[in-house]
Design an enzyme around this catalytic site. Structure first.
Site, PDB file in Angstrom:
ATOM      1  N   ASP A  16      48.206 -76.712  29.744  1.00 55.60           N
ATOM      2  CA  ASP A  16      46.946 -76.301  29.690  1.00 55.60           C
ATOM      3  C   ASP A  16      46.430 -76.206  27.866  1.00 55.60           C
ATOM      4  O   ASP A  16      47.376 -75.872  26.978  1.00 55.60           O
ATOM      5  CB  ASP A  16      46.772 -74.841  30.080  1.00 55.60           C
ATOM      6  CG  ASP A  16      45.182 -74.523  30.370  1.00 55.60           C
ATOM      7  OD1 ASP A  16      44.265 -75.380  30.399  1.00 55.60           O
ATOM      8  OD2 ASP A  16      45.000 -73.374  30.488  1.00 55.60           O
ATOM      9  N   HIS A  33      43.011 -84.914  25.731  1.00 57.92           N
ATOM     10  CA  HIS A  33      44.060 -85.453  26.850  1.00 57.92           C
ATOM     11  C   HIS A  33      44.837 -86.596  26.136  1.00 57.92           C
ATOM     12  O   HIS A  33      45.995 -86.432  26.676  1.00 57.92           O
ATOM     13  CB  HIS A  33      43.364 -85.814  28.222  1.00 57.92           C
ATOM     14  CG  HIS A  33      42.560 -84.771  29.002  1.00 57.92           C
ATOM     15  ND1 HIS A  33      43.159 -83.643  29.005  1.00 57.92           N
ATOM     16  CD2 HIS A  33      41.329 -84.809  29.781  1.00 57.92           C
ATOM     17  CE1 HIS A  33      42.450 -82.825  29.880  1.00 57.92           C
ATOM     18  NE2 HIS A  33      41.325 -83.623  30.165  1.00 57.92           N
ATOM     19  N   LEU A 128      67.058 -88.117  33.565  1.00 56.67           N
ATOM     20  CA  LEU A 128      66.057 -87.141  33.483  1.00 56.67           C
ATOM     21  C   LEU A 128      65.090 -87.551  34.812  1.00 56.67           C
ATOM     22  O   LEU A 128      64.596 -88.772  34.741  1.00 56.67           O
ATOM     23  CB  LEU A 128      65.139 -87.091  32.306  1.00 56.67           C
ATOM     24  CG  LEU A 128      64.129 -86.189  32.458  1.00 56.67           C
ATOM     25  CD1 LEU A 128      64.148 -84.527  32.519  1.00 56.67           C
ATOM     26  CD2 LEU A 128      62.906 -86.097  31.219  1.00 56.67           C
ATOM     27  N   ILE A 186      49.354 -69.341  37.755  1.00 56.02           N
ATOM     28  CA  ILE A 186      50.018 -70.213  38.140  1.00 56.02           C
ATOM     29  C   ILE A 186      49.160 -71.401  38.695  1.00 56.02           C
ATOM     30  O   ILE A 186      49.567 -72.272  38.892  1.00 56.02           O
ATOM     31  CB  ILE A 186      50.633 -69.588  39.599  1.00 56.02           C
ATOM     32  CG1 ILE A 186      51.740 -68.280  39.187  1.00 56.02           C
ATOM     33  CG2 ILE A 186      51.605 -70.561  40.164  1.00 56.02           C
ATOM     34  CD1 ILE A 186      52.863 -68.746  38.420  1.00 56.02           C
TER      35      ILE A 186
HETATM   36  C1  FPP Z   1      44.547 -79.132  30.794  1.00 57.50           C
HETATM   37  O1  FPP Z   1      43.786 -78.860  29.743  1.00 57.50           O
HETATM   38  C2  FPP Z   1      45.002 -80.186  31.158  1.00 57.50           C
HETATM   39  C3  FPP Z   1      44.572 -81.006  32.220  1.00 57.50           C
HETATM   40  C4  FPP Z   1      43.751 -80.859  33.340  1.00 57.50           C
HETATM   41  C5  FPP Z   1      45.138 -82.305  32.331  1.00 57.50           C
HETATM   42  C6  FPP Z   1      46.454 -82.577  31.579  1.00 57.50           C
HETATM   43  C7  FPP Z   1      46.419 -84.012  31.473  1.00 57.50           C
HETATM   44  C8  FPP Z   1      47.297 -84.518  30.563  1.00 57.50           C
HETATM   45  C9  FPP Z   1      48.327 -83.822  29.633  1.00 57.50           C
HETATM   46  C10 FPP Z   1      47.104 -86.028  30.350  1.00 57.50           C
HETATM   47  C11 FPP Z   1      47.593 -86.618  31.624  1.00 57.50           C
HETATM   48  C12 FPP Z   1      48.963 -86.560  31.674  1.00 57.50           C
HETATM   49  C13 FPP Z   1      49.629 -87.261  32.323  1.00 57.50           C
HETATM   50  C14 FPP Z   1      51.189 -87.459  32.375  1.00 57.50           C
HETATM   51  C15 FPP Z   1      48.830 -88.122  33.522  1.00 57.50           C
HETATM   52  P1  FPP Z   1      42.369 -78.413  29.977  1.00 57.50           P
HETATM   53  O2  FPP Z   1      41.478 -79.648  29.837  1.00 57.50           O
HETATM   54  O3  FPP Z   1      42.092 -77.419  31.031  1.00 57.50           O
HETATM   55  O4  FPP Z   1      42.345 -77.443  28.481  1.00 57.50           O
HETATM   56  P2  FPP Z   1      41.249 -76.274  28.416  1.00 57.50           P
HETATM   57  O5  FPP Z   1      41.815 -74.966  29.149  1.00 57.50           O
HETATM   58  O6  FPP Z   1      41.453 -76.011  27.050  1.00 57.50           O
HETATM   59  O7  FPP Z   1      39.896 -76.676  28.807  1.00 57.50           O
END
Ligand code: FPP
Length: 232
Positions: A16, A33, A128, A186
């Site tokens: 996150d 991202h 892994l 969670i």
């Molecule tokens: C949370 O940050 C992250 C996500 C919802 C997406 C996570 C995605 C990646 C790390 C890239 C994709 C990875 C793969 C392996 C496909 P947020 O956007 O909710 O952050 P915020 O809470 O600060 O807004």
């Protein structure tokens, strides 16, 4: 002195903080991202160094489908690019990749690339196993498992252990779950598998989460006394 326990064999991470990281730098959410994907690679490398057997990452939840279309499209494109760029190297390093969840809506190109990643890294003795939860929700997984059991008309008693085989997530219990970004939730991750997992919440936003901080989370886990409810 706390009893020393072996290194975690199954680590889960709720990644996150990409959005906040991007906003703090006046960048687009997709750039956040993109930075998050770079962190994924670093954490995969560190997991191999620490002989972690399985790493399960929460990349996209069922609730995330409610995000702006442009952001979802951006994640899909990044995913396709990451598979193209990284799968050959990951395979070389002994990483086996599995995706799980309801990810059809990412479109046919993404589906093709996901299948390629899974097939191409289907190695016999992986160093892994990297599981990526994409369009996943723990509650709906449990409900769908219950419905599978009802529809199967099977008469054998379901046990806590056999229930796993009805779940869509192809993973067992997690030893350690880390959430970055400061929230202590969670968020509908692997609800059935998290029953006795050690939970670690760190403030660091995912793109800033380093190999050093990850290693220190693993070391914290090693120092944790795990009793599983028993008196030890
Ligand atoms: C949370 O940050 C992250 C996500 C919802 C997406 C996570 C995605 C990646 C790390 C890239 C994709 C990875 C793969 C392996 C496909 P947020 O956007 O909710 O952050 P915020 O809470 O600060 O807004």
């Amino acid at each position: 002195m706390p009893k020393i326990v072996p290194k975690p064999i199954h680590v889960g991470i709720i990644m996150d903080g990409n959005g906040r990281w991007a906003r703090s730098k006046k960048l687009s959410t997709t750039s956040g991202h993109e930075a998050g994907i770079k962190t994924v690679r670093l954490i995969v490398e560190e997991s191999i160094r620490h002989s972690i057997a399985s790493l399960t990452l929460y990349a996209f939840s069922t609730e995330n489908w409610q995000r702006p279309k442009s952001e979802i499209l951006g994640i899909g494109k990044l995913l396709i690019q990451a598979i193209k760029d990284q799968v050959p190297e990951l395979k070389e390093e002994g990483v086996k990749i599995n995706f799980f969840g309801q990810y059809k809506k990412f479109g046919s190109h993404a589906l093709k690339m996901i299948k390629f990643a899974e097939d191409d890294t289907n190695i016999k003795k992986p160093k892994l196993i990297l599981n990526i939860a994409l369009g996943y929700g723990g509650r709906s997984d449990i409900v769908s498992a219950v419905n599978k059991i009802i529809n199967s008309k099977q008469t054998k008693k379901i046990t806590e252990s056999s229930f796993f085989s009805y779940l869509d997530a192809p993973v067992r219990e997690l030893d350690l779950m880390i959430r970055t970004g400061g929230d202590k939730r969670i968020s509908n991750f692997l609800l059935y598998q998290l029953a006795y997992t050690e939970l670690l919440f760190v403030e660091t936003l995912w793109p800033n989460f380093s190999q050093t901080e990850y290693a220190s989370c693993l070391n914290k886990f090693i120092r944790t006394k795990r009793s599983f409810g028993k008196r030890i």
